[in-house]
Design a protein around this motif. Structure first.
Motif, PDB file in Angstrom:
ATOM      1  N   TYR A  64       0.829  -1.206   0.000  1.00 18.48           N
ATOM      2  CA  TYR A  64       0.000   0.000   0.000  1.00 18.48           C
ATOM      3  C   TYR A  64       0.867   1.261   0.000  1.00 18.48           C
ATOM      4  CZ  TYR A  64      -3.483   3.436   1.446  1.00 18.48           C
ATOM      5  OH  TYR A  64      -4.299   4.530   1.514  1.00 18.48           O
ATOM      6  N   LEU A  65       1.902   1.255   0.823  1.00 14.11           N
ATOM      7  CA  LEU A  65       2.753   2.438   0.899  1.00 14.11           C
ATOM      8  C   LEU A  65       3.561   2.647  -0.377  1.00 14.11           C
ATOM      9  CD1 LEU A  65       3.935   2.170   4.612  1.00 14.11           C
ATOM     10  CD2 LEU A  65       2.161   3.651   3.658  1.00 14.11           C
ATOM     11  N   SER A  66       3.905   1.562  -1.074  1.00 12.33           N
ATOM     12  CA  SER A  66       4.563   1.697  -2.379  1.00 12.33           C
ATOM     13  C   SER A  66       3.644   2.407  -3.358  1.00 12.33           C
ATOM     14  CB  SER A  66       4.944   0.320  -2.933  1.00 12.33           C
ATOM     15  OG  SER A  66       5.906  -0.299  -2.135  1.00 12.33           O
ATOM     16  N   LYS A  67       2.383   2.045  -3.308  1.00  8.90           N
ATOM     17  CA  LYS A  67       1.393   2.669  -4.193  1.00  8.90           C
ATOM     18  C   LYS A  67       1.215   4.151  -3.845  1.00  8.90           C
ATOM     19  CE  LYS A  67      -3.399   2.104  -5.788  1.00  8.90           C
ATOM     20  NZ  LYS A  67      -3.991   3.379  -5.371  1.00  8.90           N
ATOM     21  N   VAL A  68       1.110   4.447  -2.557  1.00 10.74           N
ATOM     22  CA  VAL A  68       0.915   5.832  -2.125  1.00 10.74           C
ATOM     23  C   VAL A  68       2.118   6.692  -2.524  1.00 10.74           C
ATOM     24  CG1 VAL A  68       0.745   7.324  -0.099  1.00 10.74           C
ATOM     25  CG2 VAL A  68      -0.647   5.268  -0.239  1.00 10.74           C
ATOM     26  N   ALA A  69       3.316   6.109  -2.400  1.00 13.25           N
ATOM     27  CA  ALA A  69       4.527   6.862  -2.740  1.00 13.25           C
ATOM     28  C   ALA A  69       4.512   7.334  -4.181  1.00 13.25           C
ATOM     29  CB  ALA A  69       5.765   6.002  -2.483  1.00 13.25           C
ATOM     30  N   ALA A  70       3.840   6.577  -5.037  1.00  8.23           N
ATOM     31  CA  ALA A  70       3.778   6.939  -6.453  1.00  8.23           C
ATOM     32  C   ALA A  70       2.719   7.998  -6.739  1.00  8.23           C
ATOM     33  CB  ALA A  70       3.497   5.693  -7.289  1.00  8.23           C
ATOM     34  N   GLU A  71       1.838   8.241  -5.793  1.00  5.30           N
ATOM     35  CA  GLU A  71       0.689   9.112  -6.052  1.00  5.30           C
ATOM     36  C   GLU A  71       0.726  10.449  -5.321  1.00  5.30           C
ATOM     37  OE1 GLU A  71      -2.513   6.618  -4.835  1.00  5.30           O
ATOM     38  OE2 GLU A  71      -2.497   5.401  -6.672  1.00  5.30           O
ATOM     39  N   THR A  72       1.549  10.578  -4.299  1.00  4.05           N
ATOM     40  CA  THR A  72       1.510  11.776  -3.471  1.00  4.05           C
ATOM     41  C   THR A  72       1.951  13.024  -4.237  1.00  4.05           C
ATOM     42  OG1 THR A  72       2.352  12.809  -1.460  1.00  4.05           O
ATOM     43  CG2 THR A  72       3.822  11.302  -2.591  1.00  4.05           C
ATOM     44  N   ASP A  73       1.358  14.151  -3.890  1.00  9.39           N
ATOM     45  CA  ASP A  73       1.756  15.424  -4.503  1.00  9.39           C
ATOM     46  C   ASP A  73       2.533  16.297  -3.516  1.00  9.39           C
ATOM     47  OD1 ASP A  73      -0.255  16.081  -2.767  1.00  9.39           O
ATOM     48  OD2 ASP A  73      -1.522  17.092  -4.248  1.00  9.39           O
ATOM     49  N   ALA A  74       3.006  15.688  -2.429  1.00  8.40           N
ATOM     50  CA  ALA A  74       3.806  16.427  -1.452  1.00  8.40           C
ATOM     51  C   ALA A  74       5.197  16.725  -2.023  1.00  8.40           C
ATOM     52  CB  ALA A  74       3.934  15.615  -0.166  1.00  8.40           C
ATOM     53  N   ASP A  75       5.821  17.769  -1.495  1.00  2.00           N
ATOM     54  CA  ASP A  75       7.188  18.089  -1.913  1.00  2.00           C
ATOM     55  C   ASP A  75       8.207  17.167  -1.243  1.00  2.00           C
ATOM     56  OD1 ASP A  75       6.453  20.291  -3.543  1.00  2.00           O
ATOM     57  OD2 ASP A  75       6.226  21.522  -1.741  1.00  2.00           O
ATOM     58  N   ILE A  76       7.877  16.746  -0.012  1.00  2.00           N
ATOM     59  CA  ILE A  76       8.773  15.902   0.773  1.00  2.00           C
ATOM     60  C   ILE A  76       8.032  14.652   1.218  1.00  2.00           C
ATOM     61  CG2 ILE A  76      10.101  15.719   2.928  1.00  2.00           C
ATOM     62  CD1 ILE A  76      10.601  18.722   2.763  1.00  2.00           C
ATOM     63  N   ILE A  77       8.677  13.508   1.073  1.00  4.09           N
ATOM     64  CA  ILE A  77       8.166  12.254   1.632  1.00  4.09           C
ATOM     65  C   ILE A  77       9.119  11.835   2.740  1.00  4.09           C
ATOM     66  CG2 ILE A  77       7.692   9.814   1.217  1.00  4.09           C
ATOM     67  CD1 ILE A  77       7.180  10.514  -1.725  1.00  4.09           C
ATOM     68  N   LEU A  78       8.590  11.716   3.952  1.00  7.73           N
ATOM     69  CA  LEU A  78       9.385  11.190   5.060  1.00  7.73           C
ATOM     70  C   LEU A  78       8.838   9.807   5.378  1.00  7.73           C
ATOM     71  CD1 LEU A  78      11.449  11.303   7.314  1.00  7.73           C
ATOM     72  CD2 LEU A  78       9.858  12.665   8.664  1.00  7.73           C
ATOM     73  N   PHE A  79       9.670   8.791   5.198  1.00  3.28           N
ATOM     74  CA  PHE A  79       9.197   7.421   5.364  1.00  3.28           C
ATOM     75  C   PHE A  79       9.512   6.929   6.771  1.00  3.28           C
ATOM     76  CE2 PHE A  79       7.679   4.088   2.332  1.00  3.28           C
ATOM     77  CZ  PHE A  79       7.274   3.196   3.308  1.00  3.28           C
ATOM     78  N   ASN A  80       8.465   6.691   7.535  1.00  2.00           N
ATOM     79  CA  ASN A  80       8.624   6.112   8.869  1.00  2.00           C
ATOM     80  C   ASN A  80       8.654   4.590   8.719  1.00  2.00           C
ATOM     81  OD1 ASN A  80       8.523   8.673   9.989  1.00  2.00           O
ATOM     82  ND2 ASN A  80       6.302   8.624  10.190  1.00  2.00           N
ATOM     83  N   GLY A  81       9.846   4.080   8.549  1.00  2.00           N
ATOM     84  CA  GLY A  81      10.063   2.660   8.319  1.00  2.00           C
ATOM     85  C   GLY A  81      11.554   2.451   8.199  1.00  2.00           C
ATOM     86  N   VAL A  82      11.969   1.447   7.443  1.00  2.00           N
ATOM     87  CA  VAL A  82      13.400   1.186   7.292  1.00  2.00           C
ATOM     88  C   VAL A  82      13.878   1.630   5.910  1.00  2.00           C
ATOM     89  CG1 VAL A  82      13.511  -0.618   9.031  1.00  2.00           C
ATOM     90  CG2 VAL A  82      12.897  -1.219   6.687  1.00  2.00           C
ATOM     91  N   HIS A  83      15.195   1.565   5.708  1.00  2.00           N
ATOM     92  CA  HIS A  83      15.815   2.243   4.574  1.00  2.00           C
ATOM     93  C   HIS A  83      15.323   1.749   3.225  1.00  2.00           C
ATOM     94  CE1 HIS A  83      19.035   3.829   1.964  1.00  2.00           C
ATOM     95  NE2 HIS A  83      19.105   4.791   2.870  1.00  2.00           N
TER      96      HIS A  83
END
Length: 323
Positions: A64-83
């Motif tokens: 789900y988060l992989s999908k969201v990462a492709a769709e967001t219109d934010a300038d910055i993505i901060l991923f609360n998870g691992v590298h």
């Protein structure tokens, strides 16, 4: 965005009142910074409740988060998870600034395999398609035909027009997928340091103490553990099973923050816990998240060639999974 009262309520099942009061100012500061910087925070299910409920805008499993990462219109993505998760976000949003709060938040499974390992396997088995679990580095993804998650691994393998598939890097997940396909699986000796600790005897011991318990395991556990479980699935599938099954007593065979977060979602259920903690996930804290936003630090950067090839492997997975 949730109100402060809603956040406070969601933390009550796992923190004492004074602990919540100590966390709230930092949560408020982070949520203010998000607005100022047009940042979106993605939170994996293994984050601690203060990170998961307090500051993560979108939460879920890696698919789900992989999908969201492709769709967001934010300038910055901060991923609360691992590298590797932050790298996947960068693959899918190469034009955006992708941050992680601690560069040392790694993964024993992702670190078990290198790009060179994949190249050697491809040379050993020419023409055999390569499926890699998303729990791997971007460089490994770049040598991959298609990625998968624990939720769609069998679907991805069965979709390929080949009798034999190279499946990397999790040997336990590969073994569990083998039970769901007629294809020959060529695996690799990679393991998750959390899930490999669980044994069949752990499950049987819990069943002796809780005869009516529903045992839900992650497919990163070995096949003996999965065989004595009532259900095995990804973190999102676990949540759905709990909702649909109506089971009252639940033993989650996965990273323990998953149970902490589900206690809030299902306050009427009893969670029996054998707490196995991922030290990498636990490197992500509110203080580090705040600093990452303030200084826009620990940016994930990838070579253009890795982005091009790795993104294709992830996109193929998403195209199959979200038809």
């Amino acid at each position: 965005m949730k109100t402060l009262e809603e956040i406070k309520k969601s933390l009550e099942s796992t923190y004492l009142s004074h602990e919540i009061d100590e966390k709230l100012p930092l949560i408020e500061e982070i949520n203010r910074l998000k607005k100022e910087k047009n940042a979106i925070l993605l939170g994996h299910n293994y984050m601690t409740p203060d990170v998961f409920f307090g500051v993560s805008d979108i939460t879920g499993d890696s698919l789900y988060l992989s999908k969201v990462a492709a769709e967001t219109d934010a300038d910055i993505i901060l991923f609360n998870g691992v590298h590797f998760m932050a790298e996947t976000a960068k693959l899918m949003s190469p034009e955006k600034k992708v941050l992680i709060a601690d560069l040392k938040a790694g993964c024993s499974l992702a670190e078990s395999i290198t790009r060179e390992d994949v190249k050697k396997l491809k040379a050993q088995y020419p023409g055999v398609p390569v499926v890699t679990y998303v729990n791997c580095t971007a460089e490994v993804k770049a040598e991959t035909d298609i990625c998968c998650t624990s939720a769609n691994a069998a679907q991805i393998v069965n979709s390929l027009d080949s009798d034999t598939v190279i499946f990397l890097p999790d040997e336990y997940l590969a073994g569990n997928v083998q039970n769901q396909t007629n294809k020959k699986i060529i695996s690799f000796p990679g393991r998750c340091m959390v899930h490999e600790m669980y044994t069949e005897e752990d499950i049987l011991s819990v069943r002796r103490q809780w005869p009516e318990v529903a045992v839900i395991s992650h497919p990163e556990c070995n096949k003996d553990v999965v065989a004595v479980s009532d259900y095995s699935g990804s973190t999102s599938q676990m949540s759905k099973y709990i909702k649909d099954s109506g089971a009252k007593n639940i033993f989650l065979v996965t990273e323990c923050s998953m149970g902490d977060n589900l206690r809030t979602e299902f306050p009427d259920r009893t969670f029996v816990s054998s707490c196995r903690t991922c030290p990498h996930m636990k490197k992500i804290t509110l203080e580090k998240i705040r600093d990452a936003l303030v200084y826009e630090q620990f940016e994930v950067k990838l070579k253009p060639e890795i982005i091009e090839k790795g993104r294709l492997a992830v996109q193929r997975m998403l195209d199959l999974s979200f038809k």
